[in-house]
Design an enzyme around this catalytic site. Structure first.
Site, short mmCIF file in Angstrom:
data_model
loop_
_atom_site.label_atom_id
_atom_site.label_comp_id
_atom_site.label_asym_id
_atom_site.label_seq_id
_atom_site.Cartn_x
_atom_site.Cartn_y
_atom_site.Cartn_z
N LYS A 1 4.27 9.13 5.77
CA LYS A 1 3.36 8.32 4.84
C LYS A 1 2.82 6.42 4.31
O LYS A 1 1.72 5.95 4.40
CB LYS A 1 3.29 8.65 2.57
N ASP B 1 -11.37 8.75 13.59
CA ASP B 1 -11.37 10.03 12.61
C ASP B 1 -9.74 10.37 11.84
O ASP B 1 -8.99 11.26 12.77
CB ASP B 1 -10.98 11.67 13.81
N GLU C 1 -5.31 0.45 -1.29
CA GLU C 1 -3.70 0.39 -2.02
C GLU C 1 -3.20 -0.60 -1.42
O GLU C 1 -3.31 -1.47 -0.85
CB GLU C 1 -2.44 1.76 -0.70
N HIS D 1 4.87 -4.11 -5.00
CA HIS D 1 4.08 -3.43 -4.92
C HIS D 1 3.85 -3.31 -6.22
O HIS D 1 2.42 -3.86 -6.87
CB HIS D 1 4.85 -1.88 -5.91
#
Ligand code: MEV
Length: 438
Positions: free
Chosen positions: A280, A296, A85, A393
């Site tokens: 998130k 993991d 991202e 962004h």
């Protein structure tokens, strides 16, 4: 319609590629070429990757970047992050720089307890099962001694095993609920091996236990497996500064900025729709370092989100307050990590990332990763309450759009300059690129 295939795993890599590209892709030659482009030039490295999993065809790369200037408990770190991202590393670096001048991040490990359970069915009286468990418990320890000896030498091992009666929720259902310390290992193999031994001991001892009826002797083991829910393997990371130093934006006073951040966190605490996106953003930072250090991320994700709803409603992992004129912003979350074993010893890039992080212990890595999450959230919330998220962004996303449109290096240079002062949308980038070409 493609026919099912048997014995696929026994084919060579080339045969597997041939099969999948013949049956599932339009242009076989081009597909093979794409797969091969991502093979590692170094055949030893490629073999290593081939053997990580079954049926490897090639490698899926993620960019590995670095976010410098993280001052954590007085030590300066550059944090490697594996992430696709666009804005994540830029955001982390921005937060790190902001807090570098304000005392940096302070962290603390709150606990390192791991969990595993043997789930079983028992048809009989709980009193008898409890007495049996008192008899069984020392045997659970002694019969797993060969598995625990080296972990004990490193200071870890089985902390405790308790019997849990779950019959109120599910008929005949009980657990051996075991807790472990696994030091620098994530500990999944150690814990699962111990649990499978506990199950075998439980089954064997029940059969010969004189206090049980024939029916009670027949304990049925359903499964033995570690839990990725580790609410006592948690870490806290915090930043703080006098409110007047929270000068994030020329449009907002520091006091108003602090209040808006606190309000944004409160919203994420009580509103699950916002909490999920809020967390998130935190996981953008957490997962990127978890991946870069060969841990993991699915285990971490599952455990973190379960923790985020431990009080009955999904909620924010971060918290903020003003205390006596001091703005405080912190995160608390569970992280079960390893810095030895698994991929950490096998993958040269993972080893290098751990070296960049000064070869941390698992506890140190928990603290670094919690900081990456907190920094990410600070950057996201700071943008959200000031300019909004899209400006930063889209600035980071611009190169993706230009690449997608096939822009040359010269065109990219010109358009990056143009969009420094103009709003970026996919449509606008396309228009400007066409204008440039005409
Ligand atoms: C995007 O990947 C993450 C954010 O949506 C997080 C947030 O809203 O807090 C920016």
């Amino acid at each position: 319609m493609t026919e099912p295939i048997s014995g696929f795993s026994k084919l060579t890599k080339e045969e597997k590629i041939d099969w999948v590209t013949s049956h599932y892709t339009q242009n076989k030659e081009q597909s093979i070429n794409i797969l091969q482009t991502y093979w590692n030039q170094n055949s030893n490295i490629q073999r290593l990757h081939d053997e990580f999993i079954e049926n490897t065809l090639t490698n899926l790369y993620l960019p590995l970047g670095i976010a410098p200037n993280f001052l954590i408990n007085g030590n300066l770190y550059a944090i490697p992050m594996a992430i696709e991202e666009s804005s994540v590393i830029a955001a982390a670096s921005k937060s790190a720089k902001f807090w570098l001048k304000r005392g940096g991040f302070k962290t603390e490990v709150l606990g390192t307890e791991k969990v595993g359970q043997v789930h079983f069915l028992f048809k009989g009286s709980f009193e008898k099962l409890s007495s049996f468990f008192t008899y069984l418990k020392p045997k659970l320890f002694s019969e797993s001694a060969s598995l625990t000896i080296s972990m004990e030498k490193r200071g870890g091992g089985i902390s405790d095993i308790v019997l849990k009666n779950k019959t109120a929720a599910l008929k005949n259902y009980y657990q051996l609920h075991a807790t472990f310390q696994t030091k620098n290992a994530m500990g999944a193999n150690f814990i699962n091996s111990c649990l499978e031994q506990f199950a075998a001991t439980l089954k064997k001892e029940a059969v010969s236990y004189h206090g049980f009826s024939e029916k009670e002797k027949n304990v049925e083991i359903i499964m033995s497996i570690l839990s990725n829910y580790v609410p006592n393997c948690t870490v806290r990371a915090q930043v703080s500064c006098p409110v007047e130093e929270l000068n994030l934006s020329s449009d907002l006073s520091p006091q108003h900025t602090a209040e808006k951040i606190i309000q944004a966190i409160k919203i994420a605490q009580i509103e699950p729709y916002r909490a999920v996106t809020h967390n998130k953003g935190i996981m953008n930072g957490i997962d990127a370092v978890v991946l870069a250090t060969g841990n993991d991320f699915r285990a971490v994700e599952a455990g973190v989100h379960a923790y985020a709803c431990r009080n009955g409603q999904y909620s924010s992992l971060t918290h903020a307050e003003i205390d006596n004129g001091i703005f405080k912003f912190w995160i608390e979350l569970p992280l079960a990590l390893g810095t030895v074993g698994g991929l950490t010893n096998l993958h040269p890039l993972v080893q290098l990332n751990l070296e960049i992080l000064q070869n941390p212990s698992a506890e140190e890595l928990m603290q670094i990763i919690a900081v990456a999450g907190l920094a990410q959230n600070f950057a996201a919330v700071s943008s959200l309450i000031t300019t909004g998220i899209q400006k930063g962004h889209m600035k980071m996303h611009l190169l993706n759009i230009l690449n997608q449109l096939g822009a040359s290096d010269i065109e990219k240079g010109k358009l990056v300059t143009h969009f420094k002062t103009n709003t970026i949308t996919h449509h606008e980038v396309e228009l400007q690129l066409n204008a440039l070409r005409n």
